[in-house]
Motif scaffolding. Structure first.
Motif, PDB file in Angstrom:
ATOM      1  N   GLY A   9      -4.892  -1.370  -2.499  1.00 47.25           N
ATOM      2  CA  GLY A   9      -4.378  -2.423  -3.258  1.00 47.25           C
ATOM      3  C   GLY A   9      -2.812  -2.394  -3.628  1.00 47.25           C
ATOM      4  O   GLY A   9      -2.403  -1.361  -3.454  1.00 47.25           O
TER       5      GLY A   9
ATOM      6  N   GLN B  49      -9.254  -6.307  -3.413  1.00 48.32           N
ATOM      7  CA  GLN B  49      -8.086  -5.786  -2.968  1.00 48.32           C
ATOM      8  C   GLN B  49      -7.700  -6.357  -1.782  1.00 48.32           C
ATOM      9  O   GLN B  49      -7.932  -7.517  -1.419  1.00 48.32           O
ATOM     10  CB  GLN B  49      -8.036  -4.199  -2.896  1.00 48.32           C
TER      11      GLN B  49
ATOM     12  N   ASP C 178     -14.324  -7.892  -1.742  1.00 51.20           N
ATOM     13  CA  ASP C 178     -13.523  -6.976  -2.350  1.00 51.20           C
ATOM     14  C   ASP C 178     -12.262  -7.430  -2.767  1.00 51.20           C
ATOM     15  O   ASP C 178     -11.616  -8.468  -2.175  1.00 51.20           O
ATOM     16  CB  ASP C 178     -13.286  -5.707  -1.236  1.00 51.20           C
TER      17      ASP C 178
ATOM     18  N   TRP D 120      -1.643  -8.249  -9.920  1.00 52.19           N
ATOM     19  CA  TRP D 120      -2.923  -7.573  -9.434  1.00 52.19           C
ATOM     20  C   TRP D 120      -3.468  -7.000 -10.676  1.00 52.19           C
ATOM     21  O   TRP D 120      -4.628  -7.094 -10.831  1.00 52.19           O
ATOM     22  CB  TRP D 120      -2.460  -6.409  -8.691  1.00 52.19           C
TER      23      TRP D 120
ATOM     24  N   LEU E  12       0.843  -1.255   0.007  1.00 53.17           N
ATOM     25  CA  LEU E  12      -0.148   0.093  -0.031  1.00 53.17           C
ATOM     26  C   LEU E  12       0.888   1.229  -0.006  1.00 53.17           C
ATOM     27  O   LEU E  12       0.408   2.146  -0.418  1.00 53.17           O
ATOM     28  CB  LEU E  12      -0.826   0.085   1.126  1.00 53.17           C
TER      29      LEU E  12
ATOM     30  N   PHE F 296      -9.924   1.300  -0.121  1.00 53.06           N
ATOM     31  CA  PHE F 296      -9.682   0.077  -0.838  1.00 53.06           C
ATOM     32  C   PHE F 296      -7.867   0.019  -1.001  1.00 53.06           C
ATOM     33  O   PHE F 296      -7.708   0.595  -2.102  1.00 53.06           O
ATOM     34  CB  PHE F 296     -10.347  -0.449  -1.862  1.00 53.06           C
TER      35      PHE F 296
ATOM     36  N   SER G 236       1.079   1.972  -5.710  1.00 50.42           N
ATOM     37  CA  SER G 236      -0.110   1.157  -5.080  1.00 50.42           C
ATOM     38  C   SER G 236      -1.387   1.626  -6.027  1.00 50.42           C
ATOM     39  O   SER G 236      -1.737   2.718  -6.252  1.00 50.42           O
ATOM     40  CB  SER G 236      -0.201   1.684  -3.468  1.00 50.42           C
ATOM     41  N   ASP G 237      -2.236   0.500  -6.120  1.00 50.80           N
ATOM     42  CA  ASP G 237      -3.305   0.997  -6.970  1.00 50.80           C
ATOM     43  C   ASP G 237      -4.540   0.721  -5.900  1.00 50.80           C
ATOM     44  O   ASP G 237      -5.192  -0.087  -5.823  1.00 50.80           O
ATOM     45  CB  ASP G 237      -3.370  -0.177  -8.039  1.00 50.80           C
ATOM     46  N   SER G 238      -4.767   1.851  -5.154  1.00 52.84           N
ATOM     47  CA  SER G 238      -5.775   2.087  -4.260  1.00 52.84           C
ATOM     48  C   SER G 238      -7.027   2.729  -4.665  1.00 52.84           C
ATOM     49  O   SER G 238      -6.645   3.588  -5.453  1.00 52.84           O
ATOM     50  CB  SER G 238      -5.072   2.642  -3.030  1.00 52.84           C
TER      51      SER G 238
ATOM     52  N   SER H  28      -9.805  -3.427   3.132  1.00 53.84           N
ATOM     53  CA  SER H  28     -10.771  -2.346   2.838  1.00 53.84           C
ATOM     54  C   SER H  28     -11.057  -1.726   4.301  1.00 53.84           C
ATOM     55  O   SER H  28     -11.229  -2.550   5.135  1.00 53.84           O
ATOM     56  CB  SER H  28     -12.120  -2.641   2.308  1.00 53.84           C
TER      57      SER H  28
ATOM     58  N   SER I  14      -7.145 -10.412  -2.198  1.00 51.15           N
ATOM     59  CA  SER I  14      -5.629 -10.708  -2.534  1.00 51.15           C
ATOM     60  C   SER I  14      -4.861 -10.931  -1.133  1.00 51.15           C
ATOM     61  O   SER I  14      -4.060 -11.839  -1.125  1.00 51.15           O
ATOM     62  CB  SER I  14      -4.955  -9.036  -2.900  1.00 51.15           C
TER      63      SER I  14
ATOM     64  N   LYS J 125      -7.514  -7.856 -11.508  1.00 52.10           N
ATOM     65  CA  LYS J 125      -8.335  -6.705 -11.554  1.00 52.10           C
ATOM     66  C   LYS J 125      -9.108  -6.637 -12.936  1.00 52.10           C
ATOM     67  O   LYS J 125     -10.293  -6.601 -12.930  1.00 52.10           O
ATOM     68  CB  LYS J 125      -7.502  -5.333 -11.573  1.00 52.10           C
TER      69      LYS J 125
END
Ligand code: GA4
Length: 326
Positions: free
Chosen positions: A276, A205, A203, A303, A165, A274, A170-172, A208, A244, A307
């Motif tokens: 990710g 990711q 979810d 990821w 994260l 979230f 980070s793909d949040s 959350s 994940s 996704k």
């Protein structure tokens, strides 16, 4: 004084819930035993509530009031921030494959730089500032919780999850949901009193972090398939294990299936971070958790791959099934 009654479906679900009415795990982050309790809660429920979280209440109330201002705008104004593909304002339609709910929302990405969508209501700078303060504080807390998880699992380094994260890439995602009160007559579908605000799902990711106002609606699915209503608590946060994290722990932690029911009297506002990993991150069970020749339950994926597959699925689908080793 208005006396609120629970929506009928919620009362039913309570009755259906196992006779024991399991309590939602409550974790006081200031206590030394929290790391073990976090692990237990992730194994049993994939869900828990945290107190003494360190997120300033002022950040929460400021963002909530900005969100309320935004959702109070005329639809034509809000639609200037849409559609939510992939980020922006959405109304009733969820995802790309026909899911609907009694909800309107703003989906924002939290990658570095200023978040988000170009149009954010009447005072975008104030809204953006409230979002930045809130997201930074919640992300910090999410990382602390992920570090407690590593401690509780006795794996090192303790940032093995949190670094995903903290990574610049980070793909949040951040989501503000508004569930308007749902008229009783709109709730009766096929003779069943029920209206889904946000349909059941897990979810995708890692983790959350959810905060809502004091309106009920959230339910989590228990192992026996029954639904447990989560009493709202506007001063606490609710933590969900995502798909994940289930994979990283080789199924030891369970990603929690949850849903939101519409409320006939009060509107519900929730804000969810979230957390990710970067898109290029490979997700597979951590070798440090695979003791005694334990076999991996999952095929390795990035990821990005997960996704992409998630966005092709329906909300209620079991998305991990395609990545299980047979
Ligand atoms: C569930 C978790 C997050 O809210 C979200 C959702 C996303 C969306 O609303 O666009 C998805 C859903 C979520 C999982 C499957 C796909 C994608 C809707 C949907 C049908 C933003 C996310 O990352 O996945």
């Amino acid at each position: 004084m208005v006396v609120l009654s629970k929506p009928a479906i919620e009362q039913c679900s309570y009755m259906k819930t196992s006779a024991l009415f399991p309590a939602i795990p409550l974790i006081d982050l200031s206590k030394p035993d929290s790391k073990l309790l976090v692990v237990k809660a992730c194994e049993e429920f994939g869900f828990f509530k945290v107190i003494n979280h360190g997120v300033p209440l002022e950040f929460i109330s400021r963002l909530e009031s900005e969100a309320i201002k935004f959702f109070s705008l005329p639809v034509s104004e809000k639609e200037k921030s849409g559609p939510p593909n992939p980020f922006g304002y959405g109304n009733k339609s969820i995802g790309l494959n026909g899911d609907v709910g009694w909800v309107e929302y703003l989906l924002l990405n939290t990658n570095q730089g200023s978040p988000f969508v170009s149009c954010l209501g009447k005072n975008p700078e104030k809204f953006r500032c409230a979002l930045n303060d809130y997201i930074s504080a919640v992300k910090k807390m999410a990382c602390e919780i992920l570090e407690l998880m590593a401690d509780g699992l006795k794996i090192q380094p303790r940032n093995v999850f949190s670094k995903l994260l903290k990574d610049e890439q980070s793909d949040s995602v951040f989501r503000l949901n508004h569930y308007p009160p749902c008229p009783e007559n709109a709730q009766v579908l096929n003779g069943i009193t029920n209206l889904i605000g946000f349909g059941e799902h897990t979810d995708p990711q890692i983790i959350s972090v959810l905060r809502s106002n004091n309106t009920s609606g959230l339910q989590i699915s228990l192992r026996d398939g029954s639904w447990l209503s989560v009493p709202p608590d506007q001063n606490s946060f609710f933590i969900n294990v995502g798909d994940s994290l289930q994979v990283l722990t080789n199924g030891r932690f369970k990603s929690v299936r949850h849903r939101v029911l519409a409320n006939s009297l009060k509107s519900r506002v929730s804000m969810i971070y979230f957390g990710g990993p970067p898109l290029s991150e490979k997700i597979a069970p951590l070798p440090s958790l695979m003791k005694n020749h334990e076999q991996s339950l999952y095929k390795e994926f990035t990821w990005f791959e997960y996704k992409r597959s998630a966005y092709r699925s329906r909300l209620a689908d079991n998305r991990l099934i395609n990545f299980e080793r047979i």
